[in-house]
Design an enzyme around this catalytic site. Structure first.
Site: not given
Ligand code: XMP
Length: 516
Positions: A56, A82-83, A167, A169, A220-221, A224-225, A372
């Site tokens: 943070g 970290c923080y 970090h 990650e 939408s093409g 996700d949809s 995603k």
């Protein structure tokens, strides 16, 4: 969603979402919570299997949170990053000094002599801190030291509590995944509980919980949809109605893609040809914002008409609207000041904003807990072709924001053909997956050229090929020059009215990916 085994407390670092992603990649269910949310859950007697305090931007000297509960159960594994490590130090009897000598960027880190259990010996880590831990907290030993001689990691001698000043990650940290694995497996002794089946089941539970009413899905093409619709179809069958609004601003590949989905899945998809409405509506509009607003307004108009038409045609009443909203769109993000008080903003992504409320449709968002990449995994588990899952993102307003100035039939036709050439070449030269997004942009700027023996004075196509993780930042893609030669030659030869092709070399920021 089933209870997550890891709570990640967001203290305002720009990397917190990455921690969730990494944990899930390692097979551990995890969720991002603000300090307030986590404290609330804790007070309701809910318990995680491990806790991670993120980095943070604040200094512990300004932090008013009471972190006491985080260290109240000696057996609960805690990782401070970290923080988060500085909070551990400060709270548990150590000392932190303000801004004496910070570290930023890639930094060499060394294992302290005699430490045997840690997976890394000497590695490059990503640092981003100003304050420094000058005295270890009680019962902790130092395990890592940075090249500047600062404390880079410590561990409690009895409790499964680990602090890392860097970090793990972030990709720039060598072996960051191994460090996180060490925490999850060796120290916290967690059992993996996040597989493709878990992702699928979590999403299915959402759909089932909605009660099985008639549901609409606007495809939408994009990925996700589509995956949301295929999944919802498993539960709702004929009660799911999908439609695709052809606003006339789609690329050749998009319409073909929807037609293929129509043929190869059991989805009930209606293609609504609204191209005339959109193209008439866009006549004379040059300003990008007015263009976007016009497209948005027309989309809602078409959507509303289509809902009524479908209700009448099939004698049904829709109760739900299915949307492919993702986790990053819904997590409460802590302000850059690390404050989860009044400045907290909730990002919510509704493609047809305002409409669901007006039409009294409830939102069904099966992927609101997924990233995603995870939606792609669900799609693969459902057996959808990889090609459908790996498509580049394409903006809702389509080619409308890729034609500078007025959208005309002629410009659209030229842009569509140019884009198709780019797409064909990327596919045939196996370079499609080297880009996160690829586009042609139409520049109605006249430049002089020669075609055959004739002087011509024609428009320009710009190529935009970018690498990105999430569209928030982007770099240009370095592809072989021979690729650009082929694309440029084909566009100039095959597309009437274009004599010049240029490559956009700008990163985001300062430029955005789309030109409008
Ligand atoms: P920018 O242009 O802001 O785009 O760098 C970042 C990403 O978002 C996409 N984009 C949109 N997607 N509706 C969408 O669904 C929109 O209005 C829109 N505008 C930009 C863009 O294609 C890129 O992937």
């Amino acid at each position: 969603m089933k209870a997550s085994s890891i709570w990640i407390i967001d203290l305002g670092s720009q990397y917190t979402q990455l921690i969730v992603r990494r944990m899930r990649e390692l097979g551990f269910s995890s969720e991002l919570l603000t300090f307030k949310q986590a404290t609330q859950k804790w007070s309701e007697k809910k318990r995680p299997k491990a806790l991670i305090l993120s980095g943070g931007p604040r200094s512990i000297f300004e932090d008013k949170h009471d972190y006491g509960w985080c260290f109240s159960e000696p057996k609960l594994p805690v990782l401070g990053i970290c923080y988060g490590m500085q909070i551990m130090a400060h709270r548990l009897g150590g000392e932190v000094e303000k801004g004496v000598l910070g570290e930023y960027g890639k930094t060499k880190v060394f294992l302290e002599d005699g430490i045997k259990f840690f997976p890394m010996k000497e590695f490059t880590a990503w640092m981003s801190h100003f304050d420094t831990i000058t005295k270890l907290p009680f019962h902790f030993i130092s395990i890592l030291e940075s090249q500047s001689g600062l404390r880079a990691g410590f561990i409690h001698q009895e409790n499964p509590w680990l602090g890392l000043q860097f970090h793990p990650e972030v990709e720039h940290t060598e072996g960051g995944r191994d460090v996180l694995k060490y925490f999850c497996h060796q120290l916290a002794r967690l059992k993996q509980d996040w597989t493709s089946d878990d992702m699928l089941n979590t999403s299915l539970e959402h759909i089932k919980a909605a009660g099985g009413g008639y549901t609409l899905a606007a495809l939408s093409g994009g990925v996700d949809s589509l995956v949301a619709a295929v999944l919802a179809h498993q539960v709702l069958g004929k009660r799911l109605f999908c439609f695709f609004v052809d606003h006339g601003l789609a690329r050749t590949q998009d319409v073909a893609h929807i037609q293929l989905i129509q043929k190869q899945t059991d989805l009930n998809i209606e293609i609504v040809d609204a191209s005339k409405l959109f193209l008439d509506g866009l006549k004379g509009i040059v300003d990008p914002e007015v263009k976007r607003k016009t497209i948005g307004r027309l989309f809602i108009e078409v959507f509303e008409n289509e809902v009524h038409a479908l209700e009448e045609k099939h004698g049904v009443k829709f109760t739900h609207l299915l949307q492919g909203t993702l986790y990053p769109d819904v997590i409460e993000s802590v302000s850059p000041h690390g404050d989860d008080g009044p400045s907290v903003t909730i990002k919510s992504h509704h493609n047809v904003g305002g409409l669901p409320e007006r039409m009294k449709l409830k939102l069904m968002e099966p992927f609101r807990f997924l990233f995603k990449d995870e939606v792609r995994i669900v799609g693969r588990t459902l057996g959808l072709p990889q090609e459908w899952l790996d498509r580049h993102p394409f903006p809702g307003p389509g080619l409308g924001v890729r034609i500078m100035g007025e959208v005309t039939d002629e410009r659209l036709e030229r842009l569509r053909l140019s884009d198709h050439i780019l797409y064909q070449e990327l596919r045939s030269q196996k370079l499609y997956h080297h880009c996160w997004q690829s586009a042609c942009i139409y520049l109605p700027v006249k430049t002089v050229g020669v075609k055959g023996d004739e002087r011509v004075y024609e428009d320009v196509i710009a190529l935009r090929l970018v690498q990105s993780l999430d569209g928030m930042t982007a770099n240009i893609v370095e592809l072989p020059w021979s690729f650009f030669h082929t694309v440029s030659a084909r566009i100039c030869n095959e597309v009437k009215g274009i004599t010049r092709v240029v490559y956009d070399l700008t990163t985001k920021p300062p430029s955005t990916i789309e030109w409008e």
